[in-house]
Write a protein that holds these residues in place. Structure first.
Motif, PDB file in Angstrom:
ATOM      1  N   GLU A   1      10.913  61.310 -51.305  1.00 28.63           N
ATOM      2  CA  GLU A   1      11.076  60.073 -52.062  1.00 28.63           C
ATOM      3  C   GLU A   1      10.455  60.277 -53.436  1.00 28.63           C
ATOM      4  O   GLU A   1       9.379  60.846 -53.563  1.00 28.63           O
ATOM      5  CB  GLU A   1      10.383  58.914 -51.353  1.00 28.63           C
ATOM      6  N   VAL A   2      11.136  59.803 -54.471  1.00 28.25           N
ATOM      7  CA  VAL A   2      10.596  59.884 -55.830  1.00 28.25           C
ATOM      8  C   VAL A   2       9.782  58.625 -56.096  1.00 28.25           C
ATOM      9  O   VAL A   2      10.278  57.509 -55.942  1.00 28.25           O
ATOM     10  CB  VAL A   2      11.712  60.038 -56.875  1.00 28.25           C
ATOM     11  N   VAL A   3       8.534  58.820 -56.468  1.00 26.05           N
ATOM     12  CA  VAL A   3       7.615  57.704 -56.699  1.00 26.05           C
ATOM     13  C   VAL A   3       7.258  57.667 -58.177  1.00 26.05           C
ATOM     14  O   VAL A   3       6.963  58.701 -58.785  1.00 26.05           O
ATOM     15  CB  VAL A   3       6.333  57.873 -55.864  1.00 26.05           C
ATOM     16  N   THR A   4       7.301  56.468 -58.754  1.00 26.79           N
ATOM     17  CA  THR A   4       6.944  56.280 -60.165  1.00 26.79           C
ATOM     18  C   THR A   4       5.598  55.589 -60.262  1.00 26.79           C
ATOM     19  O   THR A   4       5.368  54.568 -59.612  1.00 26.79           O
ATOM     20  CB  THR A   4       8.012  55.448 -60.896  1.00 26.79           C
ATOM     21  N   ARG A   5       4.715  56.156 -61.044  1.00 28.85           N
ATOM     22  CA  ARG A   5       3.411  55.549 -61.290  1.00 28.85           C
ATOM     23  C   ARG A   5       3.467  54.674 -62.543  1.00 28.85           C
ATOM     24  O   ARG A   5       4.243  54.928 -63.462  1.00 28.85           O
ATOM     25  CB  ARG A   5       2.346  56.623 -61.482  1.00 28.85           C
ATOM     26  N   ILE A   6       2.620  53.680 -62.564  1.00 25.30           N
ATOM     27  CA  ILE A   6       2.462  52.839 -63.751  1.00 25.30           C
ATOM     28  C   ILE A   6       1.088  53.149 -64.335  1.00 25.30           C
ATOM     29  O   ILE A   6       0.064  52.650 -63.867  1.00 25.30           O
ATOM     30  CB  ILE A   6       2.603  51.345 -63.414  1.00 25.30           C
ATOM     31  N   ILE A   7       1.088  53.994 -65.347  1.00 18.50           N
ATOM     32  CA  ILE A   7      -0.153  54.430 -65.986  1.00 18.50           C
ATOM     33  C   ILE A   7      -0.217  53.773 -67.358  1.00 18.50           C
ATOM     34  O   ILE A   7       0.509  54.156 -68.289  1.00 18.50           O
ATOM     35  CB  ILE A   7      -0.203  55.963 -66.110  1.00 18.50           C
ATOM     36  N   ASP A   8      -1.055  52.782 -67.492  1.00 17.38           N
ATOM     37  CA  ASP A   8      -1.203  52.068 -68.758  1.00 17.38           C
ATOM     38  C   ASP A   8      -2.284  52.718 -69.608  1.00 17.38           C
ATOM     39  O   ASP A   8      -3.113  53.497 -69.119  1.00 17.38           O
ATOM     40  CB  ASP A   8      -1.559  50.600 -68.497  1.00 17.38           C
ATOM     41  N   ALA A   9      -2.309  52.341 -70.883  1.00 19.08           N
ATOM     42  CA  ALA A   9      -3.278  52.936 -71.809  1.00 19.08           C
ATOM     43  C   ALA A   9      -4.711  52.678 -71.365  1.00 19.08           C
ATOM     44  O   ALA A   9      -5.585  53.539 -71.514  1.00 19.08           O
ATOM     45  CB  ALA A   9      -3.048  52.407 -73.219  1.00 19.08           C
ATOM     46  N   HIS A  10      -4.963  51.488 -70.783  1.00 17.71           N
ATOM     47  CA  HIS A  10      -6.351  51.180 -70.405  1.00 17.71           C
ATOM     48  C   HIS A  10      -6.837  52.031 -69.233  1.00 17.71           C
ATOM     49  O   HIS A  10      -8.040  52.167 -69.023  1.00 17.71           O
ATOM     50  CB  HIS A  10      -6.509  49.688 -70.094  1.00 17.71           C
ATOM     51  N   HIS A  11      -5.916  52.642 -68.503  1.00 22.16           N
ATOM     52  CA  HIS A  11      -6.316  53.496 -67.386  1.00 22.16           C
ATOM     53  C   HIS A  11      -6.969  54.803 -67.850  1.00 22.16           C
ATOM     54  O   HIS A  11      -7.564  55.519 -67.037  1.00 22.16           O
ATOM     55  CB  HIS A  11      -5.115  53.819 -66.506  1.00 22.16           C
ATOM     56  N   TYR A  12      -6.845  55.118 -69.140  1.00 22.69           N
ATOM     57  CA  TYR A  12      -7.458  56.334 -69.657  1.00 22.69           C
ATOM     58  C   TYR A  12      -8.980  56.246 -69.709  1.00 22.69           C
ATOM     59  O   TYR A  12      -9.655  57.241 -69.990  1.00 22.69           O
ATOM     60  CB  TYR A  12      -6.884  56.675 -71.035  1.00 22.69           C
ATOM     61  N   LEU A  13      -9.531  55.058 -69.437  1.00 25.58           N
ATOM     62  CA  LEU A  13     -10.952  54.887 -69.179  1.00 25.58           C
ATOM     63  C   LEU A  13     -11.103  54.226 -67.824  1.00 25.58           C
ATOM     64  O   LEU A  13     -10.293  53.358 -67.462  1.00 25.58           O
ATOM     65  CB  LEU A  13     -11.622  54.014 -70.253  1.00 25.58           C
ATOM     66  N   ARG A  14     -12.116  54.600 -67.079  1.00 25.53           N
ATOM     67  CA  ARG A  14     -12.398  53.933 -65.812  1.00 25.53           C
ATOM     68  C   ARG A  14     -13.238  52.680 -66.073  1.00 25.53           C
ATOM     69  O   ARG A  14     -13.972  52.608 -67.067  1.00 25.53           O
ATOM     70  CB  ARG A  14     -13.156  54.867 -64.875  1.00 25.53           C
ATOM     71  N   PRO A  15     -13.162  51.702 -65.173  1.00 26.13           N
ATOM     72  CA  PRO A  15     -13.953  50.482 -65.368  1.00 26.13           C
ATOM     73  C   PRO A  15     -15.436  50.702 -65.128  1.00 26.13           C
ATOM     74  O   PRO A  15     -15.829  51.525 -64.291  1.00 26.13           O
ATOM     75  CB  PRO A  15     -13.367  49.515 -64.335  1.00 26.13           C
ATOM     76  N   ILE A  16     -16.265  49.964 -65.859  1.00 24.11           N
ATOM     77  CA  ILE A  16     -17.693  49.934 -65.560  1.00 24.11           C
ATOM     78  C   ILE A  16     -17.847  49.311 -64.176  1.00 24.11           C
ATOM     79  O   ILE A  16     -17.242  48.285 -63.876  1.00 24.11           O
ATOM     80  CB  ILE A  16     -18.452  49.094 -66.610  1.00 24.11           C
ATOM     81  N   PRO A  17     -18.638  49.904 -63.275  1.00 31.14           N
ATOM     82  CA  PRO A  17     -18.753  49.374 -61.911  1.00 31.14           C
ATOM     83  C   PRO A  17     -19.236  47.923 -61.884  1.00 31.14           C
ATOM     84  O   PRO A  17     -20.110  47.531 -62.672  1.00 31.14           O
ATOM     85  CB  PRO A  17     -19.775  50.307 -61.258  1.00 31.14           C
ATOM     86  N   GLN A  18     -18.684  47.150 -60.972  1.00 30.20           N
ATOM     87  CA  GLN A  18     -19.062  45.744 -60.854  1.00 30.20           C
ATOM     88  C   GLN A  18     -20.554  45.602 -60.541  1.00 30.20           C
ATOM     89  O   GLN A  18     -21.202  44.665 -61.000  1.00 30.20           O
ATOM     90  CB  GLN A  18     -18.236  45.069 -59.755  1.00 30.20           C
ATOM     91  N   GLY A  19     -21.092  46.509 -59.773  1.00 30.66           N
ATOM     92  CA  GLY A  19     -22.504  46.449 -59.444  1.00 30.66           C
ATOM     93  C   GLY A  19     -23.395  46.526 -60.670  1.00 30.66           C
ATOM     94  O   GLY A  19     -24.462  45.901 -60.714  1.00 30.66           O
ATOM     95  N   GLN A  20     -22.973  47.299 -61.681  1.00 32.36           N
ATOM     96  CA  GLN A  20     -23.741  47.363 -62.923  1.00 32.36           C
ATOM     97  C   GLN A  20     -23.727  46.005 -63.619  1.00 32.36           C
ATOM     98  O   GLN A  20     -24.763  45.522 -64.086  1.00 32.36           O
ATOM     99  CB  GLN A  20     -23.164  48.440 -63.838  1.00 32.36           C
ATOM    100  N   LEU A  21     -22.553  45.382 -63.688  1.00 33.37           N
ATOM    101  CA  LEU A  21     -22.447  44.077 -64.346  1.00 33.37           C
ATOM    102  C   LEU A  21     -23.253  43.026 -63.597  1.00 33.37           C
ATOM    103  O   LEU A  21     -23.945  42.197 -64.207  1.00 33.37           O
ATOM    104  CB  LEU A  21     -20.978  43.656 -64.440  1.00 33.37           C
ATOM    105  N   ASP A  22     -23.182  43.060 -62.268  1.00 27.71           N
ATOM    106  CA  ASP A  22     -23.901  42.066 -61.469  1.00 27.71           C
ATOM    107  C   ASP A  22     -25.410  42.201 -61.628  1.00 27.71           C
ATOM    108  O   ASP A  22     -26.149  41.210 -61.497  1.00 27.71           O
ATOM    109  CB  ASP A  22     -23.536  42.211 -59.990  1.00 27.71           C
ATOM    110  N   GLY A  23     -25.892  43.377 -61.912  1.00 24.84           N
ATOM    111  CA  GLY A  23     -27.323  43.609 -61.995  1.00 24.84           C
ATOM    112  C   GLY A  23     -27.930  43.293 -63.342  1.00 24.84           C
ATOM    113  O   GLY A  23     -29.150  43.354 -63.486  1.00 24.84           O
ATOM    114  N   MET A  24     -27.109  42.980 -64.327  1.00 27.23           N
ATOM    115  CA  MET A  24     -27.635  42.709 -65.663  1.00 27.23           C
ATOM    116  C   MET A  24     -27.823  41.215 -65.887  1.00 27.23           C
ATOM    117  O   MET A  24     -26.974  40.403 -65.501  1.00 27.23           O
ATOM    118  CB  MET A  24     -26.689  43.278 -66.725  1.00 27.23           C
TER     119      MET A  24
END
Length: 646
Positions: free
Chosen positions: A608-631
């Motif tokens: 099966e041919v699978v297509t990914r949706i790779i957006d520009a923002h995916h070129y950086l990973r998100p800051i972990p939620q745990g870091q945000l929750d701890g600030m």
């Protein structure tokens, strides 16, 4: 201390072996907490240095971070037993990467305590009489950590609460991210330049940092920053910053410096060099060889120094369990003992086998395009487990005394014979596949006259696929039995190889750097070695063949970046480089936007041919939620701290 970034310093045991002496080992007594004054003692500094090497285990070989570096690229998609950890990273419509699901949190949560330790040593080491060459190891690791972080998240904090690049010991619940250029020019480059100058040429212990290692990482950092300055596809950065260098250099200057440093490393190898055979680079029996310059170490000789159980892996750090993810459930294979279907390939602590988790699978294009040449090029054979051989004769299988079993086409096989073979190419005679699991137990097919079941490249699926020999376990204590296949691997996980100097220099040359060695010349050093066989790994037989001339002749006259990326995949497949390679060159969408794979059930061999949706923002990973929750910051401040798109 800042939660997640600024935790207590947890320093576990580390071991670095010497080839010549069992006394050349980094030893320490584990401590749960280091108060600031401890770094003003020689013992504290030495313990801190050891902790740098121990911390690698919490990143390299940690399967969920490994997934974040591989899944979603052209080297890996999710396999049949994958959960959200893996499906989210595939970006193929079955999950979403977000601050809670991104497994790059492993890197974030395990880098800053090492950075803070390094700063403590850098500030206090000289005062307590520690040599500059030892302090340089901390400079290397602080830069190494920041280089990983800036590639993954964009700009990251240089101030951990006491000032930029200062050792911090006081609690703080706020944080400010520096820009990408600031991280490179204030932290990564200065520390690595100092490391190149101050580290020894030869490692003080096997596996410790050296000038050549520092040259490789600095060359790679220059290369990555040059791409960032050039920004060929106009990918946004964060925090927002102009694509200009504070030191006044342009992208071409950094490409040239990357080339110069890499070639300097090649010409001044110190204790390192290329092995004659690609097979030997990855064979468990030759671990810690002269080509591997840095690794997250483990050992089968001691649970204390291994960092985990030698009999049953926990599925968490500091275990080296990345190889489980790319191992399918080969124990479902069946042959017949009379009328009874029995397990002919049982779970064994063997580099071809190991513990199966079936979480990650290479797409079909890995076998049909990346490793298209399996005849001249030894790297496919030295990377994958393509043949599964009977091991029912080992102690503990319940079949030890059974001389033969019946396999495909009703033919008999002996222990050590092939039960299942993944073919190199599509056969001229079509394979007859069953509609489900069939007699093989795994949906494999048959070809006339063959006693082994077979699957062709186009028949590879999410549930049955070639294993990853390169990362497979290697033990010397099996004692004629199956050993301890449920333990994590006791092998070192490779972090940096001497061979990468050639491909870093070649990539810089493709981008316009000039010097005595052309991109083609550099690539052909690696390709010539790949053409030299001393062992047919999947054939399990000695093979003396030199195909280096054919390999180098096949190299294009003009090399482009796509060819460099293909060579990097052949040389370093599955070692955790791929996401960073595709993001650095901004080729992720082009190279990994589509892939082919069979289904998740036995007998599903139609791709099966699978297509990914790779957006520009995916070129950086998100800051972990745990870091945000701890600030302790406002909602708007936290939103501004997070990377856009998440």
């Amino acid at each position: 201390m800042k939660r997640y970034i600024f935790r207590n310093l947890i320093i576990g045991s580390a071991v670095l072996f010497s080839f010549s002496s069992c006394t050349d080992i980094l030893e320490e007594k584990p401590h749960d907490f280091y108060e600031p004054g401890y770094f003003k003692t020689e013992q504290g500094v030495i313990q801190g240095l050891t902790s740098h090497y121990a911390h690698l285990r919490y990143i390299y070989g940690q399967a969920y971070f490994y997934n974040a570096t591989q899944t979603g690229t052209d080297e890996a998609t999710y396999a049949q037993s994958a959960d959200g950890n893996f499906k989210d990273h595939d970006l193929s419509g079955v999950g979403v990467i977000n601050p809670n699901s991104s497994r790059s949190d492993v890197l974030w949560n395990n880098s800053y305590n090492d950075i803070n330790t390094a700063s403590g040593i850098i500030e206090n080491g000289a005062e307590v009489g520690v040599s500059s060459s030892l302090i340089a190891e901390s400079k290397f690791f602080r830069a190494f950590d920041y280089f990983l972080l800036v590639q993954t998240f964009g700009g990251v904090p240089l101030d951990l609460g006491a000032g930029e690049l200062k050792f911090n010991s006081k609690p703080s619940r706020s944080s400010k991210r520096n820009t990408v250029p600031e991280v490179y020019t204030k932290a990564v480059f200065p520390d690595l330049k100092a490391a190149v100058s101050e580290l020894p040429t030869a490692p003080r212990l096997t596996g410790t940092a050296t000038k050549t290692l520092a040259r490789l990482i600095l060359a790679k950092a220059y290369l990555t920053y040059a791409w960032w300055l050039e920004n060929p596809n106009n990918i946004a950065t964060y925090p927002e910053a102009p694509r200009t260098d504070p030191d006044g250099h342009n992208a071409q200057w950094y490409f040239q410096e990357a080339y110069n440093l890499a070639v300097e490393g090649i010409n001044n190898p110190g204790a390192y060099g290329l092995l004659d055979s690609f097979y030997d680079v990855n064979a468990g029996a030759s671990d810690r060889n002269k080509e591997v310059m840095l690794y997250a170490d483990h050992t089968e000789s001691s649970e204390y120094y291994n960092g985990g159980s030698l009999t049953y892996g926990s599925g968490g750090a500091p275990d080296n369990f990345a190889g489980w993810m790319v191992t399918w459930n080969y124990t479902a294979l069946r042959s017949k003992n009379g009328a009874a279907a029995v397990s002919s390939v049982q779970r064994e602590a063997n580099q071809f086998l190991g513990r199966p988790w079936t979480r990650m699978v290479p797409p079909i294009e890995v076998f049909t395009k990346t490793f298209a040449d399996k005849t001249n090029d030894s790297r496919y054979d030295g990377t994958f487990a393509a043949v599964y051989r009977g091991n029912w004769n080992l102690q503990g299988t319940g079949l030890t005394t059974v001389a033969t079993l019946t396999n495909a086409n009703g033919l008999t096989i002996k222990p050590g014979d092939a039960v299942l073979t993944f073919l190199n190419d599509e056969p001229a005679t079509p394979i007859t596949y069953p509609s489900g699991q069939g007699d093989s137990g795994v949906g494999a097919g048959v070809l006339p006259g063959r006693a082994d079941y077979v699957i062709s490249p186009n028949g590879i699926s999410r549930i049955v696929y070639p294993g990853f020999w390169k990362l497979g376990p290697y033990r010397t204590d099996n004692a004629g039995g199956l050993g301890q296949p449920n333990a994590a691997s006791t092998r070192p996980f490779p972090v940096a190889k001497f061979s990468e100097l050639y491909l870093v220099a070649a990539e810089a040359a493709v981008k316009g750097a000039t010097g005595s060695l052309s991109a083609r010349t550099l690539v052909n050093v690696i390709r010539a070695r790949a053409g030299k066989w001393r062992w047919d790994n999947n054939g399990n037989v000695a093979k003396a063949a030199d195909n280096s001339a054919a390999m180098t002749t096949a190299t294009p006259a003009i090399i482009d970046i796509n060819y460099i990326l293909a060579e990097r995949s052949r040389e370093f497949f599955g070692e955790g480089y791929r996401w960073y390679d595709l993001v650095r060159t901004q080729k992720w969408n082009e190279i990994a936007g589509k892939y082919s794979i069979g289904g998740s059930n036995y007998g599903q061999h139609t791709p099966e041919v699978v297509t990914r949706i790779i957006d520009a923002h995916h070129y950086l990973r998100p800051i972990p939620q745990g870091q945000l929750d701890g600030m302790e910051m406002s909602a708007s401040e936290k939103a501004a701290y997070q990377n856009p798109g998440y």
